[in-house]
Design a protein around this motif. Structure first.
Motif, mmCIF file in Angstrom:
data_model
loop_
_atom_site.group_PDB
_atom_site.id
_atom_site.type_symbol
_atom_site.label_atom_id
_atom_site.label_comp_id
_atom_site.label_asym_id
_atom_site.label_seq_id
_atom_site.Cartn_x
_atom_site.Cartn_y
_atom_site.Cartn_z
ATOM 1 N N UNK A 29 0.796 -1.223 0.000
ATOM 2 C CA UNK A 29 0.000 0.000 0.000
ATOM 3 C C UNK A 29 0.832 1.277 0.000
ATOM 4 N N UNK A 30 1.863 1.327 0.852
ATOM 5 C CA UNK A 30 2.595 2.593 1.022
ATOM 6 C C UNK A 30 4.103 2.404 1.108
ATOM 7 N N UNK A 31 4.586 1.285 0.561
ATOM 8 C CA UNK A 31 6.019 0.973 0.621
ATOM 9 C C UNK A 31 6.525 1.012 2.058
ATOM 10 N N UNK A 32 5.654 0.677 2.982
ATOM 11 C CA UNK A 32 5.943 0.598 4.423
ATOM 12 C C UNK A 32 6.332 1.931 5.048
ATOM 13 N N UNK A 33 6.003 3.030 4.400
ATOM 14 C CA UNK A 33 6.264 4.350 4.978
ATOM 15 C C UNK A 33 5.109 4.692 5.920
ATOM 16 N N UNK A 34 5.446 4.873 7.190
ATOM 17 C CA UNK A 34 4.442 5.091 8.229
ATOM 18 C C UNK A 34 4.719 6.375 8.996
ATOM 19 N N UNK A 35 3.661 6.911 9.568
ATOM 20 C CA UNK A 35 3.769 8.034 10.489
ATOM 21 C C UNK A 35 3.128 7.576 11.794
ATOM 22 N N UNK A 36 3.873 7.686 12.882
ATOM 23 C CA UNK A 36 3.337 7.378 14.211
ATOM 24 C C UNK A 36 3.132 8.703 14.917
ATOM 25 N N UNK A 37 1.945 8.878 15.483
ATOM 26 C CA UNK A 37 1.644 10.112 16.189
ATOM 27 C C UNK A 37 0.739 9.829 17.378
ATOM 28 N N UNK A 38 0.469 10.856 18.136
ATOM 29 C CA UNK A 38 -0.370 10.743 19.325
ATOM 30 C C UNK A 38 -1.826 11.026 18.978
ATOM 31 N N UNK A 39 -2.703 10.461 19.755
ATOM 32 C CA UNK A 39 -4.136 10.692 19.635
ATOM 33 C C UNK A 39 -4.609 11.303 20.954
ATOM 34 N N UNK A 40 -5.542 12.267 20.899
ATOM 35 C CA UNK A 40 -6.018 12.880 22.148
ATOM 36 C C UNK A 40 -6.582 11.883 23.163
ATOM 37 N N UNK A 41 -6.962 10.676 22.734
ATOM 38 C CA UNK A 41 -7.489 9.686 23.680
ATOM 39 C C UNK A 41 -6.383 8.905 24.394
ATOM 40 N N UNK A 42 -5.148 9.346 24.227
ATOM 41 C CA UNK A 42 -3.990 8.761 24.905
ATOM 42 C C UNK A 42 -3.599 7.385 24.375
ATOM 43 N N UNK A 43 -3.688 7.244 23.071
ATOM 44 C CA UNK A 43 -3.104 6.101 22.393
ATOM 45 C C UNK A 43 -2.233 6.666 21.287
ATOM 46 N N UNK A 44 -1.556 5.803 20.552
ATOM 47 C CA UNK A 44 -0.815 6.245 19.383
ATOM 48 C C UNK A 44 -1.581 5.838 18.135
ATOM 49 N N UNK A 45 -1.395 6.605 17.088
ATOM 50 C CA UNK A 45 -1.995 6.280 15.792
ATOM 51 C C UNK A 45 -0.840 5.989 14.837
ATOM 52 N N UNK A 46 -0.983 4.893 14.099
ATOM 53 C CA UNK A 46 0.001 4.535 13.083
ATOM 54 C C UNK A 46 -0.707 4.670 11.736
#
Length: 150
Positions: A29-46
């Motif tokens: 899908x994306x050549x495995x290029x990911x962005x990891x960030x924070x979510x206001x609900x106190x989890x991480x989003x990948x």
């Protein structure tokens, strides 16, 4: 579409091994290029990188002087880090990200459509309990859900 819940362990360096089937999907899908960030609900989003670019575009288009905009930008853009799995399929989570989400050794990687949520396993199990107790009838009264059915 990313689906399912995977219970995984972070190693001592804060690396997360992406499950093999998900690695294949991400590579295609994306050549495995990911962005990891924070979510206001106190989890991480990948996010796959293309999806995050769209999220970032939408956040940048929001009213710059609105406090809600600033809060979202600080959390979502401020915590964003580009990652790519290593040869063993692991991504490194920054200490600041792990601290923000309260991640310990055991985590849950949850596919939620165009992204993953990454939760501390105990927090995820608590969220599941809340979901099971949620009054689904209230959805029928929510104007945002008009016309939606399963």
């Amino acid at each position: 579409m990313f689906r399912g819940t995977h219970y995984l362990n972070l190693d001592v360096k804060g690396r997360l091994a992406i499950p093999a089937g998900q690695r294949t999907l991400l590579a295609e899908y994306c050549e495995s290029r990911l962005i990891v960030t924070a979510d206001p609900q106190r989890c991480l989003i990948v996010y796959p990188e293309p999806h995050f670019v769209e999220v970032e575009r939408k956040l940048s288009a929001m009213p710059a002087f609105a406090e809600a905009t600033r809060v979202l930008q600080r959390i979502i853009i401020g915590y964003a880090i580009s990652v790519q799995p290593d040869s063993q399929g692991r991504i490194l989570l920054a200490p600041s990200q792990r601290d923000f989400a309260g991640l310990n050794k055991q985590v849950a990687l949850v596919g939620v459509g165009n992204r993953y949520e990454l939760w501390d396993e105990a927090c995820w199990r608590e969220k599941l309990g809340e979901a099971e107790a949620f009054d689904l009838k209230s959805l029928a009264e929510d104007p945002a859900m008009a016309g939606f059915s399963l």
